[in-house]
Design a protein around this motif. Sequence first.
Motif, PDB file in Angstrom:
ATOM      1  N   TYR A   1       0.832  -1.208   0.000  1.00  0.00           N
ATOM      2  CA  TYR A   1       0.000   0.000   0.000  1.00  0.00           C
ATOM      3  C   TYR A   1       0.868   1.261   0.000  1.00  0.00           C
ATOM      4  O   TYR A   1       0.622   2.188  -0.758  1.00  0.00           O
ATOM      5  CB  TYR A   1      -0.938  -0.016   1.217  1.00  0.00           C
ATOM      6  CG  TYR A   1      -1.715   1.259   1.376  1.00  0.00           C
ATOM      7  CD1 TYR A   1      -2.836   1.517   0.587  1.00  0.00           C
ATOM      8  CD2 TYR A   1      -1.318   2.218   2.298  1.00  0.00           C
ATOM      9  CE1 TYR A   1      -3.543   2.697   0.715  1.00  0.00           C
ATOM     10  CE2 TYR A   1      -2.020   3.409   2.444  1.00  0.00           C
ATOM     11  CZ  TYR A   1      -3.129   3.640   1.640  1.00  0.00           C
ATOM     12  OH  TYR A   1      -3.824   4.821   1.771  1.00  0.00           O
ATOM     13  N   LEU A   2       1.897   1.272   0.853  1.00  0.00           N
ATOM     14  CA  LEU A   2       2.745   2.462   0.990  1.00  0.00           C
ATOM     15  C   LEU A   2       3.615   2.725  -0.240  1.00  0.00           C
ATOM     16  O   LEU A   2       3.899   3.876  -0.562  1.00  0.00           O
ATOM     17  CB  LEU A   2       3.655   2.333   2.220  1.00  0.00           C
ATOM     18  CG  LEU A   2       2.973   2.459   3.584  1.00  0.00           C
ATOM     19  CD1 LEU A   2       3.954   2.090   4.694  1.00  0.00           C
ATOM     20  CD2 LEU A   2       2.432   3.864   3.785  1.00  0.00           C
ATOM     21  N   THR A   3       4.053   1.658  -0.903  1.00  0.00           N
ATOM     22  CA  THR A   3       4.985   1.828  -2.023  1.00  0.00           C
ATOM     23  C   THR A   3       4.302   1.758  -3.391  1.00  0.00           C
ATOM     24  O   THR A   3       4.857   2.254  -4.371  1.00  0.00           O
ATOM     25  CB  THR A   3       6.074   0.737  -2.002  1.00  0.00           C
ATOM     26  OG1 THR A   3       5.449  -0.545  -2.159  1.00  0.00           O
ATOM     27  CG2 THR A   3       6.890   0.791  -0.716  1.00  0.00           C
ATOM     28  N   GLY A   4       3.162   1.093  -3.450  1.00  0.00           N
ATOM     29  CA  GLY A   4       2.508   0.861  -4.739  1.00  0.00           C
ATOM     30  C   GLY A   4       3.212  -0.219  -5.547  1.00  0.00           C
ATOM     31  O   GLY A   4       2.909  -0.419  -6.725  1.00  0.00           O
ATOM     32  N   LEU A   5       4.137  -0.940  -4.920  1.00  0.00           N
ATOM     33  CA  LEU A   5       4.897  -1.990  -5.599  1.00  0.00           C
ATOM     34  C   LEU A   5       4.318  -3.363  -5.294  1.00  0.00           C
ATOM     35  O   LEU A   5       3.788  -3.595  -4.204  1.00  0.00           O
ATOM     36  CB  LEU A   5       6.357  -1.975  -5.144  1.00  0.00           C
ATOM     37  CG  LEU A   5       7.157  -0.718  -5.441  1.00  0.00           C
ATOM     38  CD1 LEU A   5       8.521  -0.795  -4.764  1.00  0.00           C
ATOM     39  CD2 LEU A   5       7.304  -0.521  -6.936  1.00  0.00           C
ATOM     40  N   GLU A   6       4.462  -4.269  -6.253  1.00  0.00           N
ATOM     41  CA  GLU A   6       4.063  -5.649  -6.005  1.00  0.00           C
ATOM     42  C   GLU A   6       4.927  -6.196  -4.873  1.00  0.00           C
ATOM     43  O   GLU A   6       6.140  -5.964  -4.819  1.00  0.00           O
ATOM     44  CB  GLU A   6       4.260  -6.495  -7.260  1.00  0.00           C
ATOM     45  CG  GLU A   6       3.873  -7.941  -7.059  1.00  0.00           C
ATOM     46  CD  GLU A   6       4.158  -8.823  -8.267  1.00  0.00           C
ATOM     47  OE1 GLU A   6       3.861 -10.022  -8.172  1.00  0.00           O
ATOM     48  OE2 GLU A   6       4.678  -8.327  -9.288  1.00  0.00           O
ATOM     49  N   THR A   7       4.285  -6.911  -3.959  1.00  0.00           N
ATOM     50  CA  THR A   7       4.984  -7.503  -2.823  1.00  0.00           C
ATOM     51  C   THR A   7       4.665  -8.987  -2.800  1.00  0.00           C
ATOM     52  O   THR A   7       3.502  -9.364  -2.830  1.00  0.00           O
ATOM     53  CB  THR A   7       4.544  -6.837  -1.506  1.00  0.00           C
ATOM     54  OG1 THR A   7       4.753  -5.423  -1.627  1.00  0.00           O
ATOM     55  CG2 THR A   7       5.331  -7.342  -0.327  1.00  0.00           C
ATOM     56  N   VAL A   8       5.698  -9.816  -2.809  1.00  0.00           N
ATOM     57  CA  VAL A   8       5.512 -11.264  -2.809  1.00  0.00           C
ATOM     58  C   VAL A   8       6.130 -11.872  -1.559  1.00  0.00           C
ATOM     59  O   VAL A   8       7.053 -11.305  -0.969  1.00  0.00           O
ATOM     60  CB  VAL A   8       6.108 -11.925  -4.081  1.00  0.00           C
ATOM     61  CG1 VAL A   8       5.415 -11.420  -5.324  1.00  0.00           C
ATOM     62  CG2 VAL A   8       7.592 -11.685  -4.172  1.00  0.00           C
ATOM     63  N   MET A   9       5.606 -13.027  -1.186  1.00  0.00           N
ATOM     64  CA  MET A   9       6.094 -13.721   0.004  1.00  0.00           C
ATOM     65  C   MET A   9       7.073 -14.819  -0.430  1.00  0.00           C
ATOM     66  O   MET A   9       6.871 -15.467  -1.447  1.00  0.00           O
ATOM     67  CB  MET A   9       4.923 -14.352   0.768  1.00  0.00           C
ATOM     68  CG  MET A   9       3.803 -13.384   1.147  1.00  0.00           C
ATOM     69  SD  MET A   9       4.332 -11.930   2.100  1.00  0.00           S
ATOM     70  CE  MET A   9       4.863 -12.677   3.626  1.00  0.00           C
ATOM     71  N   GLN A  10       8.124 -15.011   0.367  1.00  0.00           N
ATOM     72  CA  GLN A  10       9.118 -16.057   0.094  1.00  0.00           C
ATOM     73  C   GLN A  10       9.342 -16.854   1.376  1.00  0.00           C
ATOM     74  O   GLN A  10       9.651 -16.282   2.420  1.00  0.00           O
ATOM     75  CB  GLN A  10      10.436 -15.417  -0.363  1.00  0.00           C
ATOM     76  CG  GLN A  10      11.613 -16.358  -0.479  1.00  0.00           C
ATOM     77  CD  GLN A  10      11.481 -17.348  -1.615  1.00  0.00           C
ATOM     78  OE1 GLN A  10      10.834 -17.067  -2.615  1.00  0.00           O
ATOM     79  NE2 GLN A  10      12.080 -18.509  -1.466  1.00  0.00           N
ATOM     80  N   ASP A  11       9.169 -18.153   1.293  1.00  0.00           N
ATOM     81  CA  ASP A  11       9.408 -19.042   2.432  1.00  0.00           C
ATOM     82  C   ASP A  11      10.806 -18.781   2.979  1.00  0.00           C
ATOM     83  O   ASP A  11      11.788 -18.806   2.235  1.00  0.00           O
ATOM     84  CB  ASP A  11       9.270 -20.485   1.959  1.00  0.00           C
ATOM     85  CG  ASP A  11       9.342 -21.502   3.091  1.00  0.00           C
ATOM     86  OD1 ASP A  11       9.680 -21.132   4.234  1.00  0.00           O
ATOM     87  OD2 ASP A  11       9.065 -22.684   2.811  1.00  0.00           O
ATOM     88  N   GLU A  12      10.884 -18.513   4.271  1.00  0.00           N
ATOM     89  CA  GLU A  12      12.195 -18.204   4.856  1.00  0.00           C
ATOM     90  C   GLU A  12      12.662 -19.260   5.844  1.00  0.00           C
ATOM     91  O   GLU A  12      13.586 -19.033   6.617  1.00  0.00           O
ATOM     92  CB  GLU A  12      12.163 -16.827   5.532  1.00  0.00           C
ATOM     93  CG  GLU A  12      11.305 -16.756   6.761  1.00  0.00           C
ATOM     94  CD  GLU A  12      11.512 -15.475   7.553  1.00  0.00           C
ATOM     95  OE1 GLU A  12      11.579 -15.565   8.783  1.00  0.00           O
ATOM     96  OE2 GLU A  12      11.608 -14.406   6.948  1.00  0.00           O
ATOM     97  N   ARG A  13      12.043 -20.438   5.813  1.00  0.00           N
ATOM     98  CA  ARG A  13      12.468 -21.494   6.743  1.00  0.00           C
ATOM     99  C   ARG A  13      13.959 -21.764   6.603  1.00  0.00           C
ATOM    100  O   ARG A  13      14.465 -21.974   5.508  1.00  0.00           O
ATOM    101  CB  ARG A  13      11.705 -22.805   6.480  1.00  0.00           C
ATOM    102  CG  ARG A  13      10.316 -22.795   7.061  1.00  0.00           C
ATOM    103  CD  ARG A  13       9.616 -24.071   6.770  1.00  0.00           C
ATOM    104  NE  ARG A  13       9.208 -24.064   5.353  1.00  0.00           N
ATOM    105  CZ  ARG A  13       8.504 -25.022   4.779  1.00  0.00           C
ATOM    106  NH1 ARG A  13       8.144 -26.078   5.478  1.00  0.00           N
ATOM    107  NH2 ARG A  13       8.167 -24.939   3.520  1.00  0.00           N
ATOM    108  N   GLY A  14      14.643 -21.729   7.721  1.00  0.00           N
ATOM    109  CA  GLY A  14      16.063 -22.061   7.750  1.00  0.00           C
ATOM    110  C   GLY A  14      17.010 -20.933   7.412  1.00  0.00           C
ATOM    111  O   GLY A  14      18.225 -21.105   7.521  1.00  0.00           O
TER     112      GLY A  14
END
Length: 140
Positions: free
Chosen positions: A83-96
């Motif tokens: 919302y703040l940047t107007g950029l696409e934001t994706v999630m990345q599994d960070e396990r480990g």
Amino acid sequence: MVIMSVDLGKSRTGIAVCDKTEFLASPYTVIFEKSPNKLPEKVAQAAKEVKAELIVVGLPKNMDGSEGESAQNARDFAKKIQYLTGLETVMQDERGTTITAHNFLNTTNTRGKKRKNVVDEVAATIILQDFLDKRKNKNL
């Protein structure tokens, strides 16, 4: 495309970035902020500074792949950043990634306060490099 990654923390949030070639992730900074209201603004400012075109946020899944409260907090944070940047934001599994970051720091014999201050930055770099590698393999 310049991509920025975020390793969200309760008091330290690691930021990493890659160049336009998407070849290599590099540490950028650590944001020291405990306020959940101020942190999204500071991360959005970092995105502006690096001229990010996409933001990757680490998703802290449980080892069995399920998602708990931390994962939901990361998803909510990502929505605020988008919302703040107007950029696409994706999630990345960070396990480990934090374990891997500590292993890297063991290899370089980074200890004490310096270690505490850079581990989140290194974890953000690992998150971004994992994302870049996955993205590259999809295009092959």
